[in-house]
Design an enzyme around this catalytic site. Structure first.
Site: not given
Ligand code: GLA
Length: 386
Positions: A42-43, A128, A166, A178
């Site tokens: 959702t981000d 990972g 990133e 994250d």
């Molecule tokens: C990864 C991405 C996040 C997010 C998640 C899924 O962790 O780095 O930004 O999109 O996947 O929710």
């Protein structure tokens, strides 16, 4: 117990610094990995997420240099990589160093004055496994340069800059979750993050529940290409619905307009619009102390990720089902991008040991793999530990 782990890591990184550079570091920083309780994929649709920083960290021990060189030593790979701040390119042989390279490039592009540094790196965020070891490396790197060169940078700016590294340097079009939680996490709390305004609210984690992470030990495959493909599908859906982002469509509007979308796009969008509503509902449940309601939303999230978003895999599904059968489990779901990695489980604190034993046995019986299962504590975001 949680500070013991960190203390051991600090010793390890200081020793690695001495081994690589023959000196003592002037600072050591720690940035945590994360687990997302709910709000997956959702981000980047500008919706809501509910992650917590966890007591697994990446540590960087560092010392400033008087020139423009950055020398890195990764203790866990016994590998080194060096570059000049005036000529930052990806290192194909030492790909782990591209996170640090990208961050130093973005810091400079944003106008920050930095000089060189020597840094040794170690950590205990599994790599990972979907617990954001790469975001922790990025945030630790940015924080190291902020400490060494007194950069005027808010925590949110720091997270955004790491995400840019990133996206643009490493090539993974991740959202902000994250890096944000690794920079801004708070002990004993999850953060309800609004990924549009970049504001957050603190949500206390009740003392009588354990957050348990189960690592399937399936290394995430295809994650970069499939992730970027999902992102494109969401963008296409928002375009067809005539909104800036899927955040702007609520579940009722979606039900009325879903027929306007092609089948696959429709399922991707259905996941997203319901998932961000689930985040809001789950925060209300947590605040009301209704763990059963929170857990039910976690199971719904997993089904939606499995069937509509198609980012689960057999082992994640087996792990969720194994958890569901254990007494004292409120909810379980895959966490992070998917395609392998971990599940997150909300469990009655008194049942944590039974959970660990039963889920491990059942998962091994059905998959032949031995999982890693950790009870996590919600931690603070990036900080100096020396
Ligand atoms: C990864 C991405 C996040 C997010 C998640 C899924 O962790 O780095 O930004 O999109 O996947 O929710």
């Amino acid at each position: 117990m949680r500070s013991d782990r960190l203390l051991a890591l600090r010793q390890r990184v200081v020793a690695a610094f001495d081994q690589a550079f023959g000196d003592t570091p002037t600072a050591v920083v720690a940035a945590p990995g994360r687990v997302n309780l709910i709000g997956e994929h959702t981000d980047y649709n500008e919706g809501f997420v509910l992650p917590a920083a966890i007591d697994r960290h990446v540590l960087l021990a560092c010392r400033p240099r008087h020139d423009r060189q950055v020398r890195l030593y990764a203790a866990d790979f016994s590998a080194a990589s060096a570059f000049s701040l005036d000529d930052i390119r990806p290192d194909e042989a030492q790909r782990w160093s591209n996170y640090e390279r990208g961050v130093t490039l973005m810091l400079q592009q944003a106008g920050h004055q930095i000089g060189g540094a020597d840094a040794a790196i170690t950590g205990d965020v599994p790599i990972g496994a979907g617990l954001s070891s790469s975001a922790a490396v990025e945030v630790a790197t940015a924080y190291v340069f902020q400490q060494l060169y007194a950069l005027p940078l808010s925590r949110v700016e720091l997270a955004v800059l790491c995400q840019k590294a990133e996206n643009e340097f490493v090539g993974m079009r991740c959202g902000i979750m994250d890096q944000y939680i690794s920079a801004l996490g708070q002990r004993d709390h999850a953060l309800l993050i609004d990924c549009r305004s970049l504001e957050y609210e603190l949500v206390p984690i009740p003392g009588d529940v354990a957050i348990i992470v189960c690592d399937t030990k399936v290394q995430r495959g295809l994650v970069d290409s499939e992730y970027n493909a999902r992102r494109r599908e969401c963008e296409a859906g928002a375009r067809l619905l005539g909104v800036p982002a899927l955040r702007d469509i609520d579940p009722e509007t979606f039900a009325r307009r879903a027929h306007e979308l092609p089948e696959v796009t429709r399922r991707r969008c259905r996941h997203v619009v319901h998932e961000y509503q689930r985040v809001l509902d789950s925060v209300a449940a947590l605040r009301a102390g209704d763990l059963a309601a929170f857990g039910a939303l976690m199971y719904d999230s997993h089904v939606s990720l499995r069937d509509d978003y198609e980012v689960s895999c057999r082992q994640l599904d087996v792990m969720v089902e194994a958890a569901r059968r254990v007494k004292g489990v409120y909810g379980a779901r895959m966490t992070g991008a998917g395609f392998g990695g971990c599940t997150v489980n909300l469990v009655d604190a008194g049942q944590a040991e039974t959970f660990r034993r039963q889920v491990a046995a059942e998962y091994t019986r059905l998959t032949g793999l031995s999982p890693s299962i950790y009870v996590c504590a919600a931690e603070d975001g990036a900080r100096r530990v020396l």
